[in-house]
Design an enzyme around this catalytic site. Structure first.
Site, PDB file in Angstrom:
ATOM      1  N   PRO A   2       0.851  -1.159  -0.044  1.00 24.76           N
ATOM      2  CA  PRO A   2      -0.006  -0.045   0.046  1.00 24.76           C
ATOM      3  C   PRO A   2       0.834   1.441  -0.038  1.00 24.76           C
ATOM      4  O   PRO A   2       1.752   1.520   0.882  1.00 24.76           O
ATOM      5  CB  PRO A   2      -0.864  -0.127   1.296  1.00 24.76           C
ATOM      6  CG  PRO A   2      -0.229  -1.122   1.926  1.00 24.76           C
ATOM      7  CD  PRO A   2       0.799  -2.018   1.197  1.00 24.76           C
ATOM      8  N   GLU A   3       0.516   1.942  -0.944  1.00 27.55           N
ATOM      9  CA  GLU A   3       1.411   3.301  -0.969  1.00 27.55           C
ATOM     10  C   GLU A   3       0.157   4.225  -1.249  1.00 27.55           C
ATOM     11  O   GLU A   3      -0.914   4.162  -0.720  1.00 27.55           O
ATOM     12  CB  GLU A   3       2.227   3.418  -2.565  1.00 27.55           C
ATOM     13  CG  GLU A   3       3.222   2.361  -2.416  1.00 27.55           C
ATOM     14  CD  GLU A   3       4.188   2.410  -3.602  1.00 27.55           C
ATOM     15  OE1 GLU A   3       4.321   3.462  -4.025  1.00 27.55           O
ATOM     16  OE2 GLU A   3       4.548   1.480  -3.965  1.00 27.55           O
ATOM     17  N   LYS A  61       1.541   7.629   3.608  1.00 28.09           N
ATOM     18  CA  LYS A  61       1.084   6.276   3.748  1.00 28.09           C
ATOM     19  C   LYS A  61       0.522   6.045   5.519  1.00 28.09           C
ATOM     20  O   LYS A  61       0.047   4.969   5.664  1.00 28.09           O
ATOM     21  CB  LYS A  61       2.204   5.293   3.791  1.00 28.09           C
ATOM     22  CG  LYS A  61       2.854   5.308   2.261  1.00 28.09           C
ATOM     23  CD  LYS A  61       4.169   4.438   2.134  1.00 28.09           C
ATOM     24  CE  LYS A  61       4.919   5.124   1.027  1.00 28.09           C
ATOM     25  NZ  LYS A  61       6.256   4.357   1.039  1.00 28.09           N
ATOM     26  N   ARG A 271      15.815  -4.526  -2.049  1.00 32.14           N
ATOM     27  CA  ARG A 271      14.754  -4.989  -2.954  1.00 32.14           C
ATOM     28  C   ARG A 271      14.798  -4.789  -4.403  1.00 32.14           C
ATOM     29  O   ARG A 271      15.969  -5.168  -4.701  1.00 32.14           O
ATOM     30  CB  ARG A 271      13.584  -3.909  -2.398  1.00 32.14           C
ATOM     31  CG  ARG A 271      13.979  -2.573  -2.145  1.00 32.14           C
ATOM     32  CD  ARG A 271      12.634  -1.681  -1.450  1.00 32.14           C
ATOM     33  NE  ARG A 271      12.480  -2.496  -0.150  1.00 32.14           N
ATOM     34  CZ  ARG A 271      13.128  -1.973   1.124  1.00 32.14           C
ATOM     35  NH1 ARG A 271      13.868  -0.492   1.045  1.00 32.14           N
ATOM     36  NH2 ARG A 271      13.131  -2.145   2.173  1.00 32.14           N
TER      37      ARG A 271
END
Length: 287
Positions: A2-3, A61, A271
């Site tokens: 979720p951004e 966020k 990442r």
DNA sequence: CGATCGCCCTGTGTGC
DNA sequence: TGCACACAGGGCGATC
């Protein structure tokens, strides 16, 4: 993941379903979900009980619900957090962490979180630069959807940093709300490699990448957010559709929609970064 | 103080 | 079939 757009979808759902309702009872099923609430689960539950929920707010966020005592119920979804509105008696979700029952006997609010990077807390609301914010959010910069967001100030702050453009985009103290997905999409639209130094970006180019980040997040919000699986859903458990519109994120080996070159995935900060090697050439001298 | 790095977590997918 | 490991990755505390 979720951004900003996904969190905004959840905020709207909370506003619609819990605003004006009074908490009856709170059940903490997993202590890690309230680890940021330092006084502990019993304090969290007893202080929330009896409070009314008012407006749902968001910065970047983070989202929170104003409470009738002036404090706020603060939430961060982390990687896999969900705020679900469920009828009482619906089977418990496997990763149900916190349950909030309301005095009206209507639908419960449930915090569900598989990977437990998210969490809830009760927080004092303080005023920062004219904006009321829960104390743990005080250091988070305004996001591009904030009416008081100042693009020139954000550009100046970015260019002052001695770092790479993607790190800057992900730094929530410079501009908030941008995560790995929308950072990669904004860089593709701007034809910038993630390792381009911010100090060498022109004002115009820095403004352009910020504008692209804003634009891609606004488009995603219009599609109900991005979702790759059932992990990210709105308060009713529904997924968004923006994943169909992604140009680079998760698209390795697929042809770039601009030039046809295969999109590549590179390690970045433990990442991944996705980019087109032709449209977004790696800067000279970068490792 | 600015910048960087390691760690917190669990489910899924892949290779042997 | 089963095991080991990579991967998803935001935020924050520790460190230089």
């Amino acid at each position: 993941m979720p951004e900003l757009p996904e969190v905004e979808v959840v905020r709207r759902g909370l506003h619609e379903h819990v605003a004006g309702r009074t908490v009856a009872e709170v059940e903490v099923l997993h202590a890690r979900a309230i680890r940021r609430h330092l006084p502990g689960a019993a304090d969290f539950a007893s202080r929330l009980a009896g409070r009314s929920m008012l407006a749902a707010r968001r910065r970047g966020k983070y989202l929170w619900v104003e409470l009738s005592d002036g404090d706020a119920l603060l939430a961060h979804l982390g990687m896999s957090g969900q705020m679900l509105v469920q009828p009482p008696g619906a089977p418990d979700e496997k990763h149900l962490r916190v349950r909030v029952r309301f005095a009206d006997g209507g639908p419960e609010l449930r915090f569900v979180d598989q990977r437990t990077f998210g969490g809830l807390a009760l927080a004092e609301v303080v005023e920062v630069d004219g904006a009321p914010l829960p104390l743990p959010v005080a250091h988070i910069a305004r996001d591009p959807m904030d009416p008081a967001f100042d693009p020139d100030a954000a550009v100046a702050a970015m260019r002052r940093r001695r770092t790479d453009v993607k790190r800057a985009l992900l730094d929530q103290t410079l501009v908030s709300g941008v995560g790995n997905i929308y950072a990669d999409e904004a860089l593709w639209r701007s034809r910038l490699h993630s390792l381009r130094p911010t100090a060498k970006l022109t004002r115009v180019k820095a403004a352009e990448v910020l504008a692209h980040a804003t634009e891609v997040m606004r488009e995603a919000l219009g599609e109900g957010g991005t979702s790759f699986d059932a992990l990210y859903v709105d308060v009713n458990g529904r997924s968004g559709y923006f994943d169909r519109s992604l140009n680079v994120y998760g698209q390795q080996h697929r042809p770039c929609r601009r030039c046809g070159t295969a999109i590549v995935r590179e390690p970045f900060m433990n990442r991944s970064s996705y980019s087109c090697p032709r449209c977004q050439p790696r800067p000279r001298g970068a490792a």
